[in-house]
Write a protein that holds these residues in place. Structure first.
Motif, PDB file in Angstrom:
ATOM      1  N   TYR A  95       3.591  17.551 -15.038  1.00 32.10           N
ATOM      2  CA  TYR A  95       2.196  17.854 -15.337  1.00 32.10           C
ATOM      3  C   TYR A  95       1.284  17.569 -14.145  1.00 32.10           C
ATOM      4  CZ  TYR A  95      -2.292  17.964 -17.772  1.00 32.10           C
ATOM      5  OH  TYR A  95      -3.583  18.276 -18.140  1.00 32.10           O
ATOM      6  N   TYR A  96       1.549  16.467 -13.438  1.00 35.40           N
ATOM      7  CA  TYR A  96       0.704  16.070 -12.299  1.00 35.40           C
ATOM      8  C   TYR A  96       1.292  16.510 -10.951  1.00 35.40           C
ATOM      9  CZ  TYR A  96      -2.221  13.333 -15.433  1.00 35.40           C
ATOM     10  OH  TYR A  96      -3.076  12.944 -16.437  1.00 35.40           O
ATOM     11  N   GLN A  97       2.280  17.392 -11.008  1.00 32.75           N
ATOM     12  CA  GLN A  97       2.888  17.963  -9.790  1.00 32.75           C
ATOM     13  C   GLN A  97       3.375  16.876  -8.822  1.00 32.75           C
ATOM     14  OE1 GLN A  97      -0.084  20.681  -8.242  1.00 32.75           O
ATOM     15  NE2 GLN A  97       0.417  22.245  -9.760  1.00 32.75           N
ATOM     16  N   LYS A  98       4.147  15.941  -9.388  1.00 37.91           N
ATOM     17  CA  LYS A  98       4.718  14.858  -8.603  1.00 37.91           C
ATOM     18  C   LYS A  98       6.253  14.898  -8.647  1.00 37.91           C
ATOM     19  CE  LYS A  98       0.820  11.680  -9.227  1.00 37.91           C
ATOM     20  NZ  LYS A  98       0.527  11.449  -7.791  1.00 37.91           N
ATOM     21  N   GLU A  99       6.793  16.088  -8.806  1.00 36.39           N
ATOM     22  CA  GLU A  99       8.241  16.218  -8.950  1.00 36.39           C
ATOM     23  C   GLU A  99       8.984  16.164  -7.616  1.00 36.39           C
ATOM     24  OE1 GLU A  99       9.521  18.918 -12.537  1.00 36.39           O
ATOM     25  OE2 GLU A  99       7.847  19.902 -11.507  1.00 36.39           O
ATOM     26  N   LYS A 100       8.256  16.341  -6.490  1.00 39.93           N
ATOM     27  CA  LYS A 100       8.916  16.328  -5.187  1.00 39.93           C
ATOM     28  C   LYS A 100       9.250  14.899  -4.800  1.00 39.93           C
ATOM     29  CE  LYS A 100       8.590  17.885  -0.406  1.00 39.93           C
ATOM     30  NZ  LYS A 100       7.777  18.561   0.639  1.00 39.93           N
ATOM     31  N   ILE A 101      10.535  14.577  -4.786  1.00 42.87           N
ATOM     32  CA  ILE A 101      10.975  13.230  -4.438  1.00 42.87           C
ATOM     33  C   ILE A 101      11.980  13.318  -3.287  1.00 42.87           C
ATOM     34  CG2 ILE A 101      10.555  12.304  -6.742  1.00 42.87           C
ATOM     35  CD1 ILE A 101      13.513  12.581  -7.329  1.00 42.87           C
ATOM     36  N   HIS A 102      12.141  12.215  -2.584  1.00 43.72           N
ATOM     37  CA  HIS A 102      12.973  12.198  -1.388  1.00 43.72           C
ATOM     38  C   HIS A 102      14.307  11.500  -1.679  1.00 43.72           C
ATOM     39  CE1 HIS A 102       9.585  13.395   1.246  1.00 43.72           C
ATOM     40  NE2 HIS A 102       8.867  12.747   0.334  1.00 43.72           N
ATOM     41  N   PRO A 103      15.407  12.076  -1.223  1.00 48.32           N
ATOM     42  CA  PRO A 103      16.697  11.401  -1.399  1.00 48.32           C
ATOM     43  C   PRO A 103      16.774  10.156  -0.539  1.00 48.32           C
ATOM     44  CG  PRO A 103      16.946  13.312   0.021  1.00 48.32           C
ATOM     45  CD  PRO A 103      15.533  13.347  -0.490  1.00 48.32           C
ATOM     46  N   GLY A 104      17.655   9.251  -0.900  1.00 47.99           N
ATOM     47  CA  GLY A 104      17.837   8.045  -0.114  1.00 47.99           C
ATOM     48  C   GLY A 104      18.147   6.858  -1.006  1.00 47.99           C
ATOM     49  N   GLU A 105      18.208   5.701  -0.376  1.00 54.15           N
ATOM     50  CA  GLU A 105      18.539   4.459  -1.069  1.00 54.15           C
ATOM     51  C   GLU A 105      17.243   3.693  -1.331  1.00 54.15           C
ATOM     52  OE1 GLU A 105      21.625   0.707  -0.403  1.00 54.15           O
ATOM     53  OE2 GLU A 105      20.919   1.893   1.292  1.00 54.15           O
ATOM     54  N   TYR A 106      16.995   3.404  -2.599  1.00 53.91           N
ATOM     55  CA  TYR A 106      15.739   2.754  -2.989  1.00 53.91           C
ATOM     56  C   TYR A 106      15.995   1.330  -3.490  1.00 53.91           C
ATOM     57  CZ  TYR A 106      13.390   7.283  -2.730  1.00 53.91           C
ATOM     58  OH  TYR A 106      12.872   8.474  -2.296  1.00 53.91           O
ATOM     59  N   ALA A 107      15.107   0.427  -3.108  1.00 47.88           N
ATOM     60  CA  ALA A 107      15.119  -0.927  -3.653  1.00 47.88           C
ATOM     61  C   ALA A 107      14.132  -0.954  -4.813  1.00 47.88           C
ATOM     62  CB  ALA A 107      14.717  -1.929  -2.580  1.00 47.88           C
ATOM     63  N   LEU A 108      14.628  -1.177  -6.020  1.00 42.27           N
ATOM     64  CA  LEU A 108      13.786  -1.243  -7.208  1.00 42.27           C
ATOM     65  C   LEU A 108      13.544  -2.710  -7.530  1.00 42.27           C
ATOM     66  CD1 LEU A 108      15.497   1.535  -9.368  1.00 42.27           C
ATOM     67  CD2 LEU A 108      13.804   1.766  -7.535  1.00 42.27           C
ATOM     68  N   GLU A 109      12.317  -3.167  -7.286  1.00 44.93           N
ATOM     69  CA  GLU A 109      11.995  -4.568  -7.448  1.00 44.93           C
ATOM     70  C   GLU A 109      11.537  -4.870  -8.870  1.00 44.93           C
ATOM     71  OE1 GLU A 109      10.158  -2.524  -5.542  1.00 44.93           O
ATOM     72  OE2 GLU A 109      10.710  -2.905  -3.445  1.00 44.93           O
ATOM     73  N   ALA A 110      11.720  -6.118  -9.266  1.00 44.18           N
ATOM     74  CA  ALA A 110      11.222  -6.551 -10.566  1.00 44.18           C
ATOM     75  C   ALA A 110       9.705  -6.348 -10.599  1.00 44.18           C
ATOM     76  CB  ALA A 110      11.563  -8.020 -10.795  1.00 44.18           C
ATOM     77  N   GLY A 111       9.193  -5.875 -11.739  1.00 41.05           N
ATOM     78  CA  GLY A 111       7.768  -5.612 -11.858  1.00 41.05           C
ATOM     79  C   GLY A 111       7.403  -4.165 -11.598  1.00 41.05           C
ATOM     80  N   LEU A 112       8.363  -3.367 -11.128  1.00 41.65           N
ATOM     81  CA  LEU A 112       8.109  -1.953 -10.873  1.00 41.65           C
ATOM     82  C   LEU A 112       7.818  -1.240 -12.188  1.00 41.65           C
ATOM     83  CD1 LEU A 112       8.306  -0.172  -8.219  1.00 41.65           C
ATOM     84  CD2 LEU A 112      10.522   0.570  -9.093  1.00 41.65           C
ATOM     85  N   THR A 113       6.799  -0.397 -12.218  1.00 39.96           N
ATOM     86  CA  THR A 113       6.434   0.372 -13.405  1.00 39.96           C
ATOM     87  C   THR A 113       6.837   1.830 -13.206  1.00 39.96           C
ATOM     88  OG1 THR A 113       4.249   1.009 -12.590  1.00 39.96           O
ATOM     89  CG2 THR A 113       4.440  -1.146 -13.693  1.00 39.96           C
ATOM     90  N   PRO A 114       6.847   2.628 -14.273  1.00 39.87           N
ATOM     91  CA  PRO A 114       7.127   4.055 -14.083  1.00 39.87           C
ATOM     92  C   PRO A 114       6.187   4.713 -13.069  1.00 39.87           C
ATOM     93  CG  PRO A 114       7.312   3.510 -16.390  1.00 39.87           C
ATOM     94  CD  PRO A 114       6.800   2.272 -15.711  1.00 39.87           C
ATOM     95  N   LEU A 115       4.902   4.345 -13.094  1.00 37.89           N
ATOM     96  CA  LEU A 115       3.953   4.920 -12.138  1.00 37.89           C
ATOM     97  C   LEU A 115       4.290   4.519 -10.704  1.00 37.89           C
ATOM     98  CD1 LEU A 115       0.306   4.805 -13.564  1.00 37.89           C
ATOM     99  CD2 LEU A 115       1.649   6.794 -12.893  1.00 37.89           C
ATOM    100  N   SER A 116       4.555   3.233 -10.481  1.00 35.47           N
ATOM    101  CA  SER A 116       4.865   2.787  -9.117  1.00 35.47           C
ATOM    102  C   SER A 116       6.231   3.281  -8.666  1.00 35.47           C
ATOM    103  CB  SER A 116       4.769   1.261  -9.007  1.00 35.47           C
ATOM    104  OG  SER A 116       5.591   0.622  -9.965  1.00 35.47           O
ATOM    105  N   LEU A 117       7.154   3.474  -9.613  1.00 34.12           N
ATOM    106  CA  LEU A 117       8.452   4.068  -9.276  1.00 34.12           C
ATOM    107  C   LEU A 117       8.255   5.493  -8.769  1.00 34.12           C
ATOM    108  CD1 LEU A 117      11.560   4.330  -9.299  1.00 34.12           C
ATOM    109  CD2 LEU A 117      11.387   4.948 -11.724  1.00 34.12           C
ATOM    110  N   LEU A 118       7.445   6.271  -9.493  1.00 31.46           N
ATOM    111  CA  LEU A 118       7.201   7.652  -9.095  1.00 31.46           C
ATOM    112  C   LEU A 118       6.496   7.715  -7.740  1.00 31.46           C
ATOM    113  CD1 LEU A 118       7.676  10.499 -10.103  1.00 31.46           C
ATOM    114  CD2 LEU A 118       5.442  10.430 -11.217  1.00 31.46           C
ATOM    115  N   ASP A 119       5.569   6.799  -7.503  1.00 28.78           N
ATOM    116  CA  ASP A 119       4.873   6.744  -6.219  1.00 28.78           C
ATOM    117  C   ASP A 119       5.855   6.447  -5.087  1.00 28.78           C
ATOM    118  OD1 ASP A 119       2.329   6.635  -4.673  1.00 28.78           O
ATOM    119  OD2 ASP A 119       2.942   4.567  -4.340  1.00 28.78           O
TER     120      ASP A 119
END
Length: 361
Positions: A95-119
């Motif tokens: 809906y907000y045209q944020k589907e473009k994401i980059h491949p790679g290795e991500y560090a997902l830290e405690a406290g991460l929210t769906p919004l901050s994950l998408l960012d």
């Protein structure tokens, strides 16, 4: 109108009005329930967007492979019980045209929210690894350092130098000395070829810049000769403050037709047979790199020089010294005459092994 007919009409009107009233009441009730449901769902969705995901305190790593979409990621994280309502993330991104994401290795830290994950995914905020190439290393040591990085894609391992040069496809005929010492950061899956290509470009640029602004009357006809000299300066320098003095000694020796007589070139020429020290037999053994035997510079660099050594090679000290000897504390004694140099050798190296050689002689 007869009274009886009027009564029937009135009765039917009241009856119909009652039905309409009940219908409107029911409709409004359903509408209210639907509005409450939508409002609750919207509130739940908004709350979900900013609520922490189920990530342990130590965090987790997730690798999004090239070609995979946000839908793949949300399904993977849902299966790992990291995220609830994975479709909500997909809907929001679409809906907000944020589907473009980059491949790679991500560090997902405690406290991460769906919004901050998408960012994080939109920015490509992936984990960066690093490899350090140290000044003074030879090409063999560089390859070993790259081989120790499990996150790199290894295209140069278990190859000859000739094969590596072919794979690298750089405009050089020998790999020694051409890769700038620095810290190189990379994402998982980057190849060792990419690291060395970047390193070569850095060295090429610095060499070009310094060559364009070099001092006058240097005994070089090409910038490659300056690179060779810089590599010798790098290996001979114990104290950074003496680089320009050491450069001055070697350049004056070249200008006067004297042999460089520098131990690091002898050691390089010995290759893997070097076991920690050199003797008199090594000094007289002719190799392409034995500057006690050959005139002028060796055919290639013997290591990767630092920026400071490159600068010193093209901006040497303007003194008169032709000799120097190590004092044993990282610094050197510089002499203009052979007799002064011999006295310095006697003073600072009598306690050393009889076959010890300090460059130059």
């Amino acid at each position: 109108m007869p009274i009886i007919n009027f009564y029937r009409v009135a009765k039917m009107t009241l009856f119909n009005s009652s039905i309409k009233g009940r219908f409107i009441t029911s409709f409004l009730t359903l509408l209210l329930i639907a509005a409450i449901g939508v409002g609750y769902s919207w509130f739940s969705f908004q709350s979900w967007l900013v609520s922490p995901l189920s990530i342990p305190p130590e965090g987790v790593n997730y690798e999004l492979e090239a070609g995979k979409s946000l839908s793949h990621l949300s399904q993977d994280l849902a299966a790992a019980k990291v995220i609830e309502h994975p479709r909500w993330l997909n809907w929001y991104a679409r809906y907000y045209q944020k589907e473009k994401i980059h491949p790679g290795e991500y560090a997902l830290e405690a406290g991460l929210t769906p919004l901050s994950l998408l960012d994080k995914l939109n920015k490509g905020d992936v984990i960066l690894h690093q490899v350090v190439l140290l000044e003074g290393w030879n090409f063999r040591q560089i390859i070993a350092a790259l081989d120790e990085q499990p996150e790199l894609k290894h295209l140069l391992s278990n190859k000859t130098d000739a094969q590596r040069l072919e794979i690298l496809n750089l405009p050089i005929s020998h790999p020694e000395g051409w890769f700038f010492p620095d810290t190189y950061r990379f994402t998982k899956g980057t190849s060792d070829v990419e690291i060395l290509t970047q390193s070569y470009s850095a060295m090429r640029k610095i060499l070009n810049d310094f060559w364009a602004a070099k001092a006058d009357n240097l005994p070089y006809t090409t910038d490659y000769q300056a690179l060779i000299m810089a590599s010798i300066i790098e290996k001979e320098t114990g104290s950074a403050s003496e680089r320009d003095q050491i450069a001055g000694v070697f350049i004056r020796r070249l200008q006067q037709g004297m042999k460089l007589q520098t131990d690091p070139t002898v050691i390089y020429g010995m290759g893997e047979s070097y076991s920690g020290k050199i003797g008199r037999n090594n000094l007289v053994n002719p190799t392409d790199y034995n500057t006690y035997v050959i005139p002028g510079l060796p055919p290639t660099p013997i290591a990767i020089p630092s920026k400071a050594s490159l600068y010193a090679a093209m901006h040497p000290d303007s003194g008169k010294s032709l000799y120097f000897v190590a004092k044993g504390d990282g610094t050197s004694v510089f002499s203009e005459t052979l007799s002064d140099h011999q006295r310095a050798v006697a003073r600072y190296q009598l306690q050393r092994a009889a076959d010890y050689r300090s460059s130059p002689k």
